[in-house]
Design a protein around this motif. Structure first.
Motif, PDB file in Angstrom:
ATOM      1  N   GLU A  41       0.801  -1.221   0.000  1.00  0.00           N
ATOM      2  CA  GLU A  41       0.000   0.000   0.000  1.00  0.00           C
ATOM      3  C   GLU A  41       0.836   1.275   0.000  1.00  0.00           C
ATOM      4  O   GLU A  41       0.285   2.367  -0.102  1.00  0.00           O
ATOM      5  N   PRO A  66       0.847  -7.152   2.812  1.00  0.00           N
ATOM      6  CA  PRO A  66      -0.225  -6.190   3.109  1.00  0.00           C
ATOM      7  C   PRO A  66       0.138  -5.387   4.354  1.00  0.00           C
ATOM      8  O   PRO A  66       0.899  -5.850   5.209  1.00  0.00           O
ATOM      9  N   SER A  68      -1.458  -4.885   6.887  1.00  0.00           N
ATOM     10  CA  SER A  68      -1.976  -5.496   8.112  1.00  0.00           C
ATOM     11  C   SER A  68      -1.008  -6.499   8.735  1.00  0.00           C
ATOM     12  O   SER A  68      -1.249  -7.001   9.832  1.00  0.00           O
ATOM     13  N   THR A 218      -6.344   6.056   1.667  1.00  0.00           N
ATOM     14  CA  THR A 218      -6.725   4.678   1.354  1.00  0.00           C
ATOM     15  C   THR A 218      -6.266   3.720   2.449  1.00  0.00           C
ATOM     16  O   THR A 218      -6.985   2.780   2.824  1.00  0.00           O
ATOM     17  N   LEU A 219      -5.083   3.967   2.975  1.00  0.00           N
ATOM     18  CA  LEU A 219      -4.554   3.132   4.055  1.00  0.00           C
ATOM     19  C   LEU A 219      -5.415   3.267   5.306  1.00  0.00           C
ATOM     20  O   LEU A 219      -5.767   2.272   5.955  1.00  0.00           O
ATOM     21  N   ALA A 221      -8.466   3.983   5.542  1.00  0.00           N
ATOM     22  CA  ALA A 221      -9.792   3.401   5.344  1.00  0.00           C
ATOM     23  C   ALA A 221      -9.852   1.932   5.749  1.00  0.00           C
ATOM     24  O   ALA A 221     -10.939   1.389   5.971  1.00  0.00           O
ATOM     25  N   GLN A 222      -8.685   1.287   5.889  1.00  0.00           N
ATOM     26  CA  GLN A 222      -8.662  -0.109   6.299  1.00  0.00           C
ATOM     27  C   GLN A 222      -8.895  -0.274   7.801  1.00  0.00           C
ATOM     28  O   GLN A 222      -9.139  -1.387   8.266  1.00  0.00           O
ATOM     29  N   LEU A 224      -6.724  -0.019  10.322  1.00  0.00           N
ATOM     30  CA  LEU A 224      -5.669  -0.853  10.886  1.00  0.00           C
ATOM     31  C   LEU A 224      -5.180  -0.330  12.235  1.00  0.00           C
ATOM     32  O   LEU A 224      -5.346   0.845  12.559  1.00  0.00           O
TER      33      LEU A 224
END
Length: 326
Positions: A41, A66, A68, A218-219, A221-222, A224
């Motif tokens: 990402e 990823p 995560s 965008t990151l 939005a996960q 994390l």
């Protein structure tokens, strides 16, 4: 013993450009040795090679995890050895010193930690912060880990929860994974501080133009865990604070540039004190040699013909024609 090259140095010193140029000239494969460039990402914020650059020579271990996931030193070492096995000439490129040391000097085989211990350690880190969790470590680990190093603090805590023994104990007692069976040649880029500061500022502006803010959005939005390594990559916390409306764009830029500059100072100091990087053209116990370039690398054409000849003569030295003439 097979030959492998290392291109090392602080962030923004020009490692990727040099590695790519050498891979094109020597038929090598560029293997990522930067912890943050492993995360898929973060192409913009970690200045990963572009698709066009990756097409010019084989590349490995870029964007393979990823955000995560926690990419450990042991994971990278195993992945790098596999990539090296399939390369005619491995060219390891990056500024994560612990990765390179695990390859050239070996690594303690630490015990696995339980998922419950990992979850508890990460939760405590998020709740208490690194300094408070550092205060809970045993004396051995506390003496070896900086109070600001949240990743290693959490690692030490989860090892303690899983085994009842300190991380320092396991590093002493665990069997050592041996150094990789390669003859390493290393080029260390060590540019002047003023030159590096200017490059960091210029790169930051290019990242903003290239979509860094959108990449962080965008990151985020996960949803994390903010303690994950990818969430602490240079520029991510600053742009995250900007997107939350906590700071201005100018303040985000000031913090990101300052934090990256402080990190490059620590990187440069670390590399200068490693056996592989400690001196120019001085052999060590292992078949490893270093060549230090006190400049920032932009392209192979940046150097005079005599400097290029020195670089290739150094790389060819003692390897019986494994590296062809330039």
């Amino acid at each position: 013993m097979r030959q492998a090259l290392i291109i090392a140095g602080p962030t923004c010193s020009g490692k990727s450009a040099l590695a790519l140029a050498l891979a094109e000239r020597l038929g090598g494969t560029v293997i990522n040795a930067d912890a943050m460039q492993c995360y898929r990402e973060l192409r913009v914020l970690t200045a990963r090679p572009t698709p066009e650059e990756e097409a010019r020579a084989p590349h490995a271990l870029y964007g393979v995890l990823p955000a995560s996931v926690v990419g450990s030193v042991a994971w990278w070492r195993a992945a790098a050895l596999e990539a090296m096995e399939g390369a005619s000439l491995p060219i390891l490129c990056g500024g994560t010193g612990m990765y390179l040391r695990a390859l050239t000097q070996g690594l303690s085989a630490l015990p696995d930690v339980t998922p419950a211990a990992r979850a508890e350690a990460r939760a405590l880190l998020a709740e208490l912060g690194p300094e408070a969790l550092h205060a809970r470590l045993n004396a051995e680990d506390a003496a070896l880990i900086r109070p600001s190093d949240s990743q290693r603090i959490a690692r030490a805590h989860e090892v303690w929860l899983s085994t009842g023994r300190s991380l320092a104990h396991w590093q002493r007692a665990a069997p050592l994974l041996p150094p990789a069976p390669y003859a390493f040649r290393a080029i260390l880029l060590d540019p002047p501080r003023a030159e590096l500061r200017a490059a960091i500022a210029a790169r930051w502006q290019a990242m903003l133009t290239g979509g860094a803010r959108e990449e962080v959005a965008t990151l985020l939005a996960q949803g994390l865990d903010p303690a994950l390594p990818a969430m602490r990559a240079h520029g991510v916390p600053e742009l995250a604070a900007l997107l939350r409306g906590e700071i201005t764009g100018d303040e985000a830029s000031r913090r990101a540039i300052a934090n990256t500059g402080a990190y490059t100072r620590r990187q440069a100091t670390w590399f200068r004190h490693q056996p592989l990087m400690a001196a120019r053209h001085v052999p060590f116990a292992a078949p490893q040699r270093a060549h230090i370039i006190n400049a920032r690398f932009a392209s192979l054409a940046q150097f005079s013909e005599s400097e290029q000849a020195k670089i290739f003569a150094f790389l060819r030295e003692g390897v019986d024609g494994a590296i062809p003439p330039p």
